[in-house]
Scaffold this motif. Structure first.
Motif, PDB file in Angstrom:
ATOM      1  N   GLN A  31      -4.325   6.835  -1.256  1.00 26.74           N
ATOM      2  CA  GLN A  31      -3.697   5.550  -0.974  1.00 26.74           C
ATOM      3  C   GLN A  31      -3.997   4.588  -2.110  1.00 26.74           C
ATOM      4  O   GLN A  31      -5.121   4.535  -2.615  1.00 26.74           O
ATOM      5  CB  GLN A  31      -4.186   4.976   0.358  1.00 26.74           C
ATOM      6  CG  GLN A  31      -3.711   5.768   1.572  1.00 26.74           C
ATOM      7  CD  GLN A  31      -4.255   5.231   2.877  1.00 26.74           C
ATOM      8  OE1 GLN A  31      -5.377   4.767   2.939  1.00 26.74           O
ATOM      9  NE2 GLN A  31      -3.452   5.293   3.930  1.00 26.74           N
ATOM     10  N   LYS A  66      -4.557  13.506   0.607  1.00 29.39           N
ATOM     11  CA  LYS A  66      -3.974  12.190   0.821  1.00 29.39           C
ATOM     12  C   LYS A  66      -4.671  11.174  -0.075  1.00 29.39           C
ATOM     13  O   LYS A  66      -5.897  11.144  -0.158  1.00 29.39           O
ATOM     14  CB  LYS A  66      -4.111  11.762   2.287  1.00 29.39           C
ATOM     15  CG  LYS A  66      -3.570  10.374   2.610  1.00 29.39           C
ATOM     16  CD  LYS A  66      -3.917   9.926   4.018  1.00 29.39           C
ATOM     17  CE  LYS A  66      -3.243  10.820   5.034  1.00 29.39           C
ATOM     18  NZ  LYS A  66      -3.474  10.304   6.425  1.00 29.39           N
ATOM     19  N   ASN A  89       0.966  11.861   0.127  1.00 35.04           N
ATOM     20  CA  ASN A  89       0.502  13.123   0.697  1.00 35.04           C
ATOM     21  C   ASN A  89       1.027  14.263  -0.161  1.00 35.04           C
ATOM     22  O   ASN A  89       2.233  14.359  -0.413  1.00 35.04           O
ATOM     23  CB  ASN A  89       0.987  13.286   2.134  1.00 35.04           C
ATOM     24  CG  ASN A  89       0.281  12.337   3.087  1.00 35.04           C
ATOM     25  OD1 ASN A  89      -0.885  12.515   3.392  1.00 35.04           O
ATOM     26  ND2 ASN A  89       0.988  11.310   3.537  1.00 35.04           N
ATOM     27  N   TRP A 149       4.087   1.517   8.874  1.00 30.76           N
ATOM     28  CA  TRP A 149       4.434   2.376   7.751  1.00 30.76           C
ATOM     29  C   TRP A 149       5.937   2.665   7.745  1.00 30.76           C
ATOM     30  O   TRP A 149       6.573   2.780   8.797  1.00 30.76           O
ATOM     31  CB  TRP A 149       3.693   3.708   7.831  1.00 30.76           C
ATOM     32  CG  TRP A 149       2.240   3.647   7.480  1.00 30.76           C
ATOM     33  CD1 TRP A 149       1.182   3.677   8.337  1.00 30.76           C
ATOM     34  CD2 TRP A 149       1.681   3.557   6.162  1.00 30.76           C
ATOM     35  NE1 TRP A 149       0.003   3.603   7.647  1.00 30.76           N
ATOM     36  CE2 TRP A 149       0.266   3.533   6.301  1.00 30.76           C
ATOM     37  CE3 TRP A 149       2.225   3.489   4.881  1.00 30.76           C
ATOM     38  CZ2 TRP A 149      -0.595   3.454   5.220  1.00 30.76           C
ATOM     39  CZ3 TRP A 149       1.365   3.409   3.798  1.00 30.76           C
ATOM     40  CH2 TRP A 149      -0.026   3.389   3.959  1.00 30.76           C
ATOM     41  N   GLU A 174       0.862  -1.178   0.000  1.00 30.28           N
ATOM     42  CA  GLU A 174       0.000   0.000   0.000  1.00 30.28           C
ATOM     43  C   GLU A 174       0.903   1.235   0.000  1.00 30.28           C
ATOM     44  O   GLU A 174       1.818   1.342   0.820  1.00 30.28           O
ATOM     45  CB  GLU A 174      -0.930   0.025   1.202  1.00 30.28           C
ATOM     46  CG  GLU A 174      -1.892   1.220   1.171  1.00 30.28           C
ATOM     47  CD  GLU A 174      -2.926   1.168   2.274  1.00 30.28           C
ATOM     48  OE1 GLU A 174      -4.060   1.614   2.047  1.00 30.28           O
ATOM     49  OE2 GLU A 174      -2.585   0.694   3.383  1.00 30.28           O
ATOM     50  N   GLU A 214       1.018   5.327   0.265  1.00 26.08           N
ATOM     51  CA  GLU A 214       0.283   6.520   0.685  1.00 26.08           C
ATOM     52  C   GLU A 214       1.005   7.757   0.146  1.00 26.08           C
ATOM     53  O   GLU A 214       2.208   7.914   0.336  1.00 26.08           O
ATOM     54  CB  GLU A 214       0.193   6.579   2.204  1.00 26.08           C
ATOM     55  CG  GLU A 214      -0.605   7.785   2.701  1.00 26.08           C
ATOM     56  CD  GLU A 214      -0.641   7.864   4.215  1.00 26.08           C
ATOM     57  OE1 GLU A 214      -1.565   7.285   4.814  1.00 26.08           O
ATOM     58  OE2 GLU A 214       0.280   8.497   4.800  1.00 26.08           O
TER      59      GLU A 214
END
Length: 355
Positions: free
Chosen positions: A286, A284, A274, A328, A270, A272
């Motif tokens: 994902q 944001k 920003n 993360w 995954e 992410e």
């Protein structure tokens, strides 16, 4: 038409089976002496019975037994047939144990027609009533960290007496008896988990965990959990990310799969993203990629925006029924250099993720 034909055949089979219960006027008695023995394996119980006395001298027929037991972990009935007179099954000892067994006769004595006993031997065993009410642990969870070691955690019940001690025991088929936790995890003087580092636990096998305890008011209520650790894996955190700006102003992100025993082709990722605009607002997004080519390209990037990325991973469904997301990674933000991005760079080994 095919469905109607199948249903017709099924109805005929049911009619034939119903008639076979009393075929030739012969009745079959249920088994006798049905017992359940606890050998100390945390609910992995031995079920046994004897043939009905009326069939002891029967020599020209075969006897088969139809066993049904309520699977307390699946909350449904499980069934099996066998020609032996014992069976082992897993039960939650804090719930009712329900077992019933039929006799099935077949062979020359029945003109080769299967005859099942109308009644069955049944055993219902209630859980022990000992233990201070509402003191069982809550939120029992185990995590298999990076396919290296297991940690199990629980939360103390608010009704647990202040002066009390909780214990964890576990058992699997390679053990003769249940074994206590090798190293407790303690917080504030209270046991809240167990660390199995250095203790081998088998994959693809049911492991039974039991948390019990003692207090001045009496024993605490027990909790039983059955788990398979290959479904509890949590990959390590991804450490190295590389973000670069391509000549066409696209951003390309690459990362290295974490070290460890989990095969790269078992991981999904995954990403992410920003994005902070010139007005300070942050958006944001994902994205999950099931491909393990370890690269991600953003369609466009603008000089006036700041872009930061971080990634995490878990096992996909082809390698485990379920798993935990890793933590993360540390974020990496807009690069300062521009380089060619037409071909993904193999900075950290195979881009396919395979060892």
């Amino acid at each position: 038409m095919a469905i109607k034909t199948c249903l017709t055949h099924l109805m005929l089979l049911l009619i034939i089976w119903k008639e076979s219960l009393t075929c030739n006027g012969l009745t079959v008695d249920p088994p006798e002496n049905l017992t359940v023995l606890d050998p100390g394996h945390l609910g992995h119980l031995q079920i046994s019975w004897s043939p009905p006395g009326s069939l002891i001298n029967m020599t020209n027929c075969s006897i088969v037994y139809h066993l049904e037991y309520f699977n307390t972990y699946r909350n449904s009935w499980s069934m099996t047939r066998m020609n032996v007179r014992s069976y082992t099954a897993q039960f939650d000892l804090m719930k009712d144990i329900k077992v019933r067994v039929y006799t099935i006769l077949d062979g020359p004595c029945t003109n080769n027609t299967m005859i099942q006993s109308r009644s069955y031997a049944e055993l219902i065993q209630k859980p022990p009533s000992t233990g201070v009410m509402d003191t069982e642990v809550q939120n029992f969870t185990c995590v298999y960290h990076n396919k290296e070691h297991v940690e199990c955690m629980w939360r103390r019940n608010p009704n647990t007496p202040a002066i009390s001690k909780q214990n964890l025991y576990f058992w699997h088929k390679k053990l003769d008896q249940a074994v206590e936790c090798p190293k407790y995890m303690v917080s504030g003087g209270v046991r809240r988990g167990c660390n199995f580092t250095g203790t081998s636990l088998p994959e693809f096998a049911n492991i039974i965990f039991c948390v019990n305890g003692s207090s001045p008011e009496g024993p605490l209520k027990q909790t039983f959990v059955s788990l398979q650790i290959q479904n509890l894996m949590k990959p390590a955190t991804t450490k190295k990310l590389h973000l670069q700006t391509c000549p066409d102003k696209k951003l390309q992100l690459q990362w290295e799969r974490p070290n460890g025993k989990i095969p790269g082709h078992c991981l999904e990722w995954e990403v992410e993203h920003n994005q902070e605009g010139p007005d300070g607002k942050i958006s944001k997004t994902q994205s999950v990629t099931r491909e393990t080519n370890f690269n991600f390209t953003l369609p466009s990037a603008h000089n006036s925006e700041r872009n930061c990325f971080r990634v995490r991973s878990k096992l996909h469904k082809y390698c485990a029924d379920k798993s935990f997301w890793s933590d993360w990674s540390r974020p990496t933000c807009d690069p300062v250099s521009t380089t060619s991005c037409h071909e993904p760079q193999q900075l950290y080994g195979s881009p396919t993720g395979r060892p």
